[in-house]
Design a protein around this motif. Structure first.
Motif, PDB file in Angstrom:
ATOM      1  N   GLU A 134      52.335  40.393  24.065  1.00  0.00           N
ATOM      2  CA  GLU A 134      51.043  40.431  24.076  1.00  0.00           C
ATOM      3  C   GLU A 134      50.442  40.235  25.465  1.00  0.00           C
ATOM      4  N   VAL A 135      51.409  40.050  26.523  1.00  0.00           N
ATOM      5  CA  VAL A 135      51.250  39.873  27.681  1.00  0.00           C
ATOM      6  C   VAL A 135      51.161  41.038  28.870  1.00  0.00           C
ATOM      7  N   ARG A 372      44.215  31.049  18.525  1.00  0.00           N
ATOM      8  CA  ARG A 372      45.414  31.174  19.362  1.00  0.00           C
ATOM      9  C   ARG A 372      45.085  31.212  20.880  1.00  0.00           C
ATOM     10  N   ASN A 373      46.042  30.941  21.508  1.00  0.00           N
ATOM     11  CA  ASN A 373      46.087  31.029  23.114  1.00  0.00           C
ATOM     12  C   ASN A 373      47.418  31.715  23.426  1.00  0.00           C
ATOM     13  N   VAL A 374      47.162  32.503  24.321  1.00  0.00           N
ATOM     14  CA  VAL A 374      48.280  33.683  24.703  1.00  0.00           C
ATOM     15  C   VAL A 374      48.169  33.471  26.238  1.00  0.00           C
ATOM     16  N   PHE A 375      49.116  32.901  26.934  1.00  0.00           N
ATOM     17  CA  PHE A 375      49.374  32.628  28.168  1.00  0.00           C
ATOM     18  C   PHE A 375      50.662  33.578  28.788  1.00  0.00           C
ATOM     19  N   GLY A 376      50.374  34.189  30.215  1.00  0.00           N
ATOM     20  CA  GLY A 376      51.492  34.988  30.621  1.00  0.00           C
ATOM     21  C   GLY A 376      51.672  34.773  31.981  1.00  0.00           C
ATOM     22  N   LEU A 377      53.027  34.886  32.528  1.00  0.00           N
ATOM     23  CA  LEU A 377      53.098  34.854  34.050  1.00  0.00           C
ATOM     24  C   LEU A 377      54.128  35.794  34.244  1.00  0.00           C
ATOM     25  N   ARG A 413      52.791  39.656  41.481  1.00  0.00           N
ATOM     26  CA  ARG A 413      52.627  38.356  40.914  1.00  0.00           C
ATOM     27  C   ARG A 413      51.275  38.304  40.055  1.00  0.00           C
ATOM     28  N   SER A 414      51.387  38.095  38.543  1.00  0.00           N
ATOM     29  CA  SER A 414      50.313  38.061  37.767  1.00  0.00           C
ATOM     30  C   SER A 414      50.262  37.014  36.745  1.00  0.00           C
ATOM     31  N   TRP A 415      49.063  36.416  36.548  1.00  0.00           N
ATOM     32  CA  TRP A 415      49.061  35.466  35.236  1.00  0.00           C
ATOM     33  C   TRP A 415      47.742  35.751  34.520  1.00  0.00           C
ATOM     34  N   GLN A 437      42.722  37.545  33.831  1.00  0.00           N
ATOM     35  CA  GLN A 437      44.094  38.052  34.245  1.00  0.00           C
ATOM     36  C   GLN A 437      43.729  37.912  36.048  1.00  0.00           C
ATOM     37  N   ARG A 438      44.747  37.433  36.649  1.00  0.00           N
ATOM     38  CA  ARG A 438      44.560  37.330  38.167  1.00  0.00           C
ATOM     39  C   ARG A 438      45.976  38.074  38.687  1.00  0.00           C
ATOM     40  N   GLN A 439      45.769  39.038  39.371  1.00  0.00           N
ATOM     41  CA  GLN A 439      47.018  39.954  39.816  1.00  0.00           C
ATOM     42  C   GLN A 439      47.009  40.165  41.500  1.00  0.00           C
ATOM     43  N   ARG A 440      47.988  40.022  41.959  1.00  0.00           N
ATOM     44  CA  ARG A 440      48.308  40.329  43.307  1.00  0.00           C
ATOM     45  C   ARG A 440      49.430  41.041  43.490  1.00  0.00           C
TER      46      ARG A 440
END
Length: 799
Positions: A134-135, A372-377, A413-415, A437-440
């Protein structure tokens, strides 16, 4: 070596991850680790007679595939093994309508569905977004699929439920989850081209089932299959190492928390667009459009007309590997050499490294509510030196000696963070959520154009693009399904997304200096649909959806260039709407098991994001052709997709898939820097593609089961350019058909051992799977060669 220096701070992590995985998994011998496999092991029924229900999560809930009103193809763990789906490219022959676009070869991939894709060198978000647990994930080189629970391909506009908006579809990869059983598997393969693959998994429950741990790994090595006659190097070498650790914590009956950490390292050589497909000569036109001819003009006897008599002879004297008749004639020489010979004068090394962390926490709040909490890095780095033509002349190289760089670099890099609340209120099943989402991404494109070794004439010409883009995404969404009756339901959903895009030129860029720029894009996505469960076996549905792709930053443009108005180095969002109707049947035909899925759709896309290679300074200016993303006004795609399977006897299963796609730009005119461009036909979209397959099951009493599977994948021709009718003719690749097979003996002699022999492209078809069109920029195009015949032996053990 640059790639080694760039990854020095990550090398220790790679070695630790691989070593620890090997030590853990060496503790015991393993097996296929999906829940349905375990169920089959316990059953006395032959696998052929077992009805394995496929569970999908297309609506963020566990549902039966046959009851989900979405055009979706789902593959379970057994399917992935039986159909030899081990990389992204293999999905193309298992999903009707899906094209795995290869622009610069095996390590430059983009997913294309229903005429929607993202071009090479584009800052456009992908039209088909891939997810792991799901990320959302970046797609670049071919990844290795290992220890997966399922792969689900959702077709059409997405956005109301999944993290990133998408106009073409979504591909959901789900890793095998830790279970409360001690189990595992080990599998080893060996084949031609010295292909060696070892993978395995071990699942260990601890603390009375409150802690579940699963480790998995995959190691794949193979020699290449394209000989570079210029350098003696082999292209297509593979060296991939992957490790994954998943831990589930269950502190109470109502709370679970699953964390997955995955490391991937990919090295080798790119196949590249190493087949010289077409070259244009000066004065040539196509439908009234004058064609670029720079490469053919300079790399051949016509060089004398530009630099004086004897210029070409001098070039040949200093470049003994060059083809004397010139680039225009080399197209014929390439056909004589065949698809697996190239003459690329530059490098082809590929290096990729990726860390992924996902965490999903679920809490049962009671009264039908679930939080539900979905975290991704994601931390991804690639450095890839790409062959872009294959002829023995340095018309273009992904290198720049002036700044000491070689290889296109993407450092991402993205989270992501997503919170969902799911519930049921009477006849209404609903979900609301928030996504962030924060992506660089730091990008470096070093380039060399027309390396004739004539610095007095400005040849070679060097260029460097070095820029950073940042995407800050926030979205809120809600979707619900209301049951009017036990059979008739209405689904409606809406999402609103705010995406701010930042762009800035970095120090090695030719355009370094201007300050950071930013633009905010915002738009809704929506879905409304009716579904009717006519019988327990038959579902009928119809829906309409809308979504968008955010606009973005053209990092290859100089933000301060005099030919640009303020902010003109950004491109606009792409929006879409569609109508889809379908039927799904899962039951019996003439008393025998049968499934049938049929979907028809029409989709309209506005401000379509496509790449072009214009020359901002015009033909009289410097050699500065660049890749920019522009917006083509209108596109329409319509088609039919079907999947069927039938088991006429206990020992035979038949099936097939078919996609018919009609895509066209209905308003195709774009003006860039005063030059008119016309788009069409739509690239990377064959009009017809499909697979037919058969499985024969041979019971052996108590000695296991022998299965023979054969399949044929075929597709019509496709274009690797979106401007073949105007500035990029001769970019059509012919259709082809591939025959694949697998003979397996499961549970040999009633043991936990299994064996198989397998083959891909058994008839050794010569075919092409994509291309690199540099028609406007340089006047030539290269094609990507498909894999030759591959075969091997597989051994596995499970417990």
């Amino acid at each position: 070596m640059k790639t080694q220096n760039a990854s020095a701070n990550r090398g220790a992590f790679r070695r630790a991850a691989l070593c620890s995985s090997a030590l853990v998994l060496a503790a015991t011998l393993p097996v296929e680790a999906a829940a349905q496999d375990a169920d089959q092991t316990e059953s006395s029924e032959p696998a052929a007679q077992q009805a394995a229900e496929i569970v999908v999560t297309a609506r963020r809930r566990d549902e039966s595939l046959s009851n989900v009103p979405i055009a979706i193809t789902a593959l379970g763990a057994d399917d992935l093994v039986a159909r030899a789906v081990t990389t992204d490219a293999d999905l193309q022959r298992t999903v009707p309508g899906l094209t795995i676009r290869q622009t610069q070869g095996n390590n430059s991939l983009t997913y294309s569905l229903r005429g929607q894709s993202a071009d090479i060198f584009s800052g456009s978000p992908s039209a088909v977004v891939t997810y792991l647990n799901e990320v959302p994930m970046p797609v670049s080189g071919a990844s290795s699929f290992f220890d997966l629970e399922s792969v689900q391909v959702l077709k059409g506009p997405q956005g109301t439920l999944f993290g990133r908006n998408a106009t073409g579809g979504a591909v959901l990869f789900t890793s095998a989850q830790p279970t409360d059983r001690l189990e595992g598997f080990a599998r080893a393969k060996y084949g031609n081209y010295d292909r060696t693959e070892v993978e395995g998994a071990l699942n260990v429950p601890m603390a009375d089932g409150r802690v579940l741990v699963r480790g998995a790994f995959n190691l794949t090595y193979a020699d290449g299959y394209i000989d570079n006659l210029y350098t003696g190097e082999t292209l297509g070498n593979i060296n991939r190492e992957n490790a994954r650790l998943s831990v589930t914590l269950k502190p109470s009956e109502t709370i679970s928390n699953t964390t997955m950490v995955q490391y991937s390292n990919s090295q080798g050589t790119n196949t590249g667009a190493s087949y010289t497909w077409s070259v244009y000569q000066c004065g040539e036109t196509n439908n009234g459009f004058a064609l670029s001819c720079g490469a053919g003009l300079l790399f051949g006897p016509s060089l004398d007309s530009q630099l004086g008599a004897g210029a070409w002879a001098n070039y040949l004297a200093t470049h003994p590997n060059a083809y004397a008749p010139g680039l225009l004639d080399y197209v014929n020489e390439q056909r004589r050499l065949g698809p697996y010979k190239t003459n690329h004068p530059g490098g082809a090394d590929h290096f990729g490294e990726q860390w992924i962390v996902t965490n999903i926490t679920e809490a049962d709040l009671g009264s039908g509510l679930t939080l539900r909490n979905v975290f991704g890095l994601v931390d991804s780095y690639t450095d890839s030196n790409q062959p872009q033509l294959g002829a023995p002349y340095a018309t273009i190289l992904t290198a720049n000696a002036a700044i000491g760089e070689a290889g296109n670099v993407d450092d991402l890099r993205s989270w992501t963070e997503e919170v969902q609340l799911l519930g049921e209120t009477g006849a209404l099943e609903w979900i609301v959520g928030f996504y962030m989402q924060r992506q660089r991404v730091n990008t470096l494109y070093p380039q060399t154009y027309f390396d004739l070794g004539l610095p007095a004439f400005g040849l070679p010409a060097y260029a460097a693009n070095n820029f950073r883009t940042k995407n800050d995404v926030n979205a809120v969404y809600a979707q619900g399904t209301y049951d009017f009756t036990d059979a008739l339901s209405l689904t409606a959903g809406i999402r609103y997304t705010w995406e701010k895009v930042h762009g800035v030129q970095l120090s090695r860029s030719d355009n370094f200096g201007p300050p950071e720029q930013s633009r905010l894009y915002q738009d809704p996505s929506w879905e409304v649909g009716l579904q009717y469960q006519a019988t327990p076996e038959l579902l009928v549905y119809a829906k309409t959806r809308g979504s968008f792709r955010s606009g973005g930053y053209n990092g290859t443009l100089d933000p301060a260039a005099p030919y640009l108005t303020p902010g003109a180095n950004f491109f606009e969002p792409e929006t879409t709407e569609d109508i889809e109707a379908g039927v799904k049947y899962s039951g019996y035909l003439f008393g025998r098991p049968a499934t049938f899925n049929l979907a028809g759709y029409i989709q309209w896309i506005h401000d379509v994001q496509r790449v072009e290679f214009p020359d901002p300074d015009g033909p009289a200016g410097p050699l500065a052709s660049i890749a920019i993303t522009t917006n083509v006004p209108e596109e329409r795609v319509q088609g039919i997709e079907a999947e069927v399977s039938f088991m006429p006897t206990d020992w035979l299963r038949l099936g097939g898939q078919l996609a018919l796609t009609d895509a066209e730009f209905t308003d195709n005119q774009v003006t860039l820097f005063g030059v008119n461009y016309a788009y069409g036909p739509v690239g990377d979209t064959p009009e017809a593609s499909g697979t037919g397959w058969a499985e024969v099951f041979v019971p052996t009493g108590g000695s296991g089961e022998i299965t023979l599977r054969g399949e044929v994948y075929a597709q019509s021709s496709q274009y690797f350019s979106n401007a073949a009718n105007s500035l990029a003719p001769r970019t059509e690749l012919p259709g082809y058909a591939l025959v694949n097979g697998r003979l397996s003996w499961n549970q040999i002699g009633g043991s936990n051992f299994s064996a198989a022999v397998f083959g891909e492209n058994l008839l050794d078809e010569e075919y092409f799977v994509g291309g690199m069109q540099l028609a406007v920029a340089l006047g030539h195009n290269g094609a990507v060669v498909g894999k030759p015949r591959m075969y091997g032996l597989e051994l596995s053990y499970r417990f």
